[in-house]
Design a protein around this motif. Structure first.
Motif, PDB file in Angstrom:
ATOM      1  N   ALA A  76       4.656  26.265 -46.158  1.00  0.00           N
ATOM      2  CA  ALA A  76       5.894  26.150 -46.943  1.00  0.00           C
ATOM      3  C   ALA A  76       5.729  25.155 -48.087  1.00  0.00           C
ATOM      4  O   ALA A  76       6.183  25.403 -49.212  1.00  0.00           O
ATOM      5  CB  ALA A  76       7.043  25.734 -46.037  1.00  0.00           C
ATOM      6  N   ALA A  77       5.051  24.041 -47.819  1.00  0.00           N
ATOM      7  CA  ALA A  77       4.844  23.040 -48.867  1.00  0.00           C
ATOM      8  C   ALA A  77       3.927  23.571 -49.973  1.00  0.00           C
ATOM      9  O   ALA A  77       4.166  23.329 -51.157  1.00  0.00           O
ATOM     10  CB  ALA A  77       4.268  21.761 -48.268  1.00  0.00           C
ATOM     11  N   VAL A  78       2.900  24.309 -49.601  1.00  0.00           N
ATOM     12  CA  VAL A  78       1.993  24.888 -50.601  1.00  0.00           C
ATOM     13  C   VAL A  78       2.726  25.947 -51.429  1.00  0.00           C
ATOM     14  O   VAL A  78       2.581  25.996 -52.660  1.00  0.00           O
ATOM     15  CB  VAL A  78       0.730  25.467 -49.930  1.00  0.00           C
ATOM     16  CG1 VAL A  78      -0.080  26.304 -50.893  1.00  0.00           C
ATOM     17  CG2 VAL A  78      -0.118  24.349 -49.353  1.00  0.00           C
ATOM     18  N   LEU A  79       3.534  26.758 -50.772  1.00  0.00           N
ATOM     19  CA  LEU A  79       4.329  27.757 -51.488  1.00  0.00           C
ATOM     20  C   LEU A  79       5.323  27.088 -52.435  1.00  0.00           C
ATOM     21  O   LEU A  79       5.505  27.533 -53.572  1.00  0.00           O
ATOM     22  CB  LEU A  79       5.050  28.650 -50.481  1.00  0.00           C
ATOM     23  CG  LEU A  79       5.759  29.872 -51.040  1.00  0.00           C
ATOM     24  CD1 LEU A  79       4.749  30.800 -51.710  1.00  0.00           C
ATOM     25  CD2 LEU A  79       6.489  30.597 -49.936  1.00  0.00           C
TER      26      LEU A  79
ATOM     27  N   TRP B   3      10.575  16.905 -58.018  1.00  0.00           N
ATOM     28  CA  TRP B   3      10.963  17.777 -56.914  1.00  0.00           C
ATOM     29  C   TRP B   3      10.187  19.089 -56.888  1.00  0.00           C
ATOM     30  O   TRP B   3      10.083  19.726 -55.847  1.00  0.00           O
ATOM     31  CB  TRP B   3      12.457  18.062 -56.935  1.00  0.00           C
ATOM     32  CG  TRP B   3      13.217  16.878 -56.455  1.00  0.00           C
ATOM     33  CD1 TRP B   3      14.021  16.075 -57.194  1.00  0.00           C
ATOM     34  CD2 TRP B   3      13.200  16.327 -55.138  1.00  0.00           C
ATOM     35  NE1 TRP B   3      14.510  15.062 -56.417  1.00  0.00           N
ATOM     36  CE2 TRP B   3      14.030  15.197 -55.146  1.00  0.00           C
ATOM     37  CE3 TRP B   3      12.575  16.680 -53.952  1.00  0.00           C
ATOM     38  CZ2 TRP B   3      14.246  14.415 -54.018  1.00  0.00           C
ATOM     39  CZ3 TRP B   3      12.789  15.894 -52.823  1.00  0.00           C
ATOM     40  CH2 TRP B   3      13.615  14.786 -52.864  1.00  0.00           C
ATOM     41  N   LEU B   4       9.632  19.515 -58.008  1.00  0.00           N
ATOM     42  CA  LEU B   4       8.881  20.766 -58.025  1.00  0.00           C
ATOM     43  C   LEU B   4       7.381  20.562 -57.831  1.00  0.00           C
ATOM     44  O   LEU B   4       6.679  21.472 -57.397  1.00  0.00           O
ATOM     45  CB  LEU B   4       9.149  21.530 -59.315  1.00  0.00           C
ATOM     46  CG  LEU B   4      10.580  22.055 -59.448  1.00  0.00           C
ATOM     47  CD1 LEU B   4      10.776  22.664 -60.821  1.00  0.00           C
ATOM     48  CD2 LEU B   4      10.902  23.060 -58.368  1.00  0.00           C
ATOM     49  N   LEU B   5       6.860  19.384 -58.167  1.00  0.00           N
ATOM     50  CA  LEU B   5       5.423  19.133 -58.009  1.00  0.00           C
ATOM     51  C   LEU B   5       5.123  17.932 -57.119  1.00  0.00           C
ATOM     52  O   LEU B   5       4.285  18.023 -56.218  1.00  0.00           O
ATOM     53  CB  LEU B   5       4.766  18.908 -59.374  1.00  0.00           C
ATOM     54  CG  LEU B   5       4.740  20.083 -60.326  1.00  0.00           C
ATOM     55  CD1 LEU B   5       4.089  19.676 -61.633  1.00  0.00           C
ATOM     56  CD2 LEU B   5       4.013  21.255 -59.721  1.00  0.00           C
ATOM     57  N   GLY B   6       5.776  16.818 -57.379  1.00  0.00           N
ATOM     58  CA  GLY B   6       5.471  15.583 -56.661  1.00  0.00           C
ATOM     59  C   GLY B   6       5.810  15.623 -55.181  1.00  0.00           C
ATOM     60  O   GLY B   6       4.987  15.274 -54.335  1.00  0.00           O
ATOM     61  N   ALA B   7       7.014  16.058 -54.857  1.00  0.00           N
ATOM     62  CA  ALA B   7       7.444  16.068 -53.454  1.00  0.00           C
ATOM     63  C   ALA B   7       6.601  17.003 -52.587  1.00  0.00           C
ATOM     64  O   ALA B   7       6.140  16.594 -51.519  1.00  0.00           O
ATOM     65  CB  ALA B   7       8.925  16.421 -53.375  1.00  0.00           C
ATOM     66  N   PRO B   8       6.359  18.257 -53.010  1.00  0.00           N
ATOM     67  CA  PRO B   8       5.521  19.101 -52.144  1.00  0.00           C
ATOM     68  C   PRO B   8       4.078  18.606 -52.054  1.00  0.00           C
ATOM     69  O   PRO B   8       3.421  18.768 -51.026  1.00  0.00           O
ATOM     70  CB  PRO B   8       5.600  20.489 -52.778  1.00  0.00           C
ATOM     71  CG  PRO B   8       6.117  20.282 -54.136  1.00  0.00           C
ATOM     72  CD  PRO B   8       6.900  19.020 -54.130  1.00  0.00           C
ATOM     73  N   LEU B   9       3.590  17.974 -53.120  1.00  0.00           N
ATOM     74  CA  LEU B   9       2.238  17.426 -53.075  1.00  0.00           C
ATOM     75  C   LEU B   9       2.154  16.285 -52.060  1.00  0.00           C
ATOM     76  O   LEU B   9       1.178  16.183 -51.312  1.00  0.00           O
ATOM     77  CB  LEU B   9       1.821  16.943 -54.469  1.00  0.00           C
ATOM     78  CG  LEU B   9       0.375  16.542 -54.645  1.00  0.00           C
ATOM     79  CD1 LEU B   9      -0.543  17.722 -54.350  1.00  0.00           C
ATOM     80  CD2 LEU B   9       0.144  16.038 -56.044  1.00  0.00           C
ATOM     81  N   VAL B  10       3.185  15.451 -51.991  1.00  0.00           N
ATOM     82  CA  VAL B  10       3.224  14.380 -50.998  1.00  0.00           C
ATOM     83  C   VAL B  10       3.253  14.958 -49.586  1.00  0.00           C
ATOM     84  O   VAL B  10       2.572  14.460 -48.685  1.00  0.00           O
ATOM     85  CB  VAL B  10       4.439  13.455 -51.258  1.00  0.00           C
ATOM     86  CG1 VAL B  10       4.686  12.526 -50.093  1.00  0.00           C
ATOM     87  CG2 VAL B  10       4.238  12.663 -52.534  1.00  0.00           C
TER      88      VAL B  10
END
Length: 91
Positions: A17-20, A48-55
């Motif tokens: 889900a995070a990668v998606l 919220w579109l790049l930083g949060a899922p990358l974390v």
């Protein structure tokens, strides 16, 4: 203080889900459907579109960057060997 590990069955789904989320956010930012920076929100969309899922991805799989780099290095060295050792110069 010990950190709690997620059950094994949930971790792959959360990672997927995070990668998606990361890929979808990247597409939205690259196509400029969502701007990277706005007057009202500042850099919030980019976070919220790049930083949060990358974390989230790096939190679930901290060794992922090393694994990806390890996959690239042998291929690059093999290509250099082909280029340097495969050349035949006329005498």
């Amino acid at each position: 203080m010990r950190s709690k590990r997620l059950p094994v069955s949930r971790q792959p789904r959360l990672l997927g889900a995070a990668v998606l989320w990361l890929l979808g956010g990247g597409v939205l930012l690259l196509t400029t459907l969502v701007p990277m920076h706005t007057e009202l929100l500042g850099w919030t969309p980019a976070f919220w579109l790049l930083g949060a899922p990358l974390v989230v991805v790096l939190g679930l799989e901290p060794g992922l960057p090393r694994q990806l780099l390890a996959r690239r290095r042998p291929h690059r060295r093999a290509m250099q060997e082909v280029v340097w050792h495969g050349c035949h110069f006329p005498r």
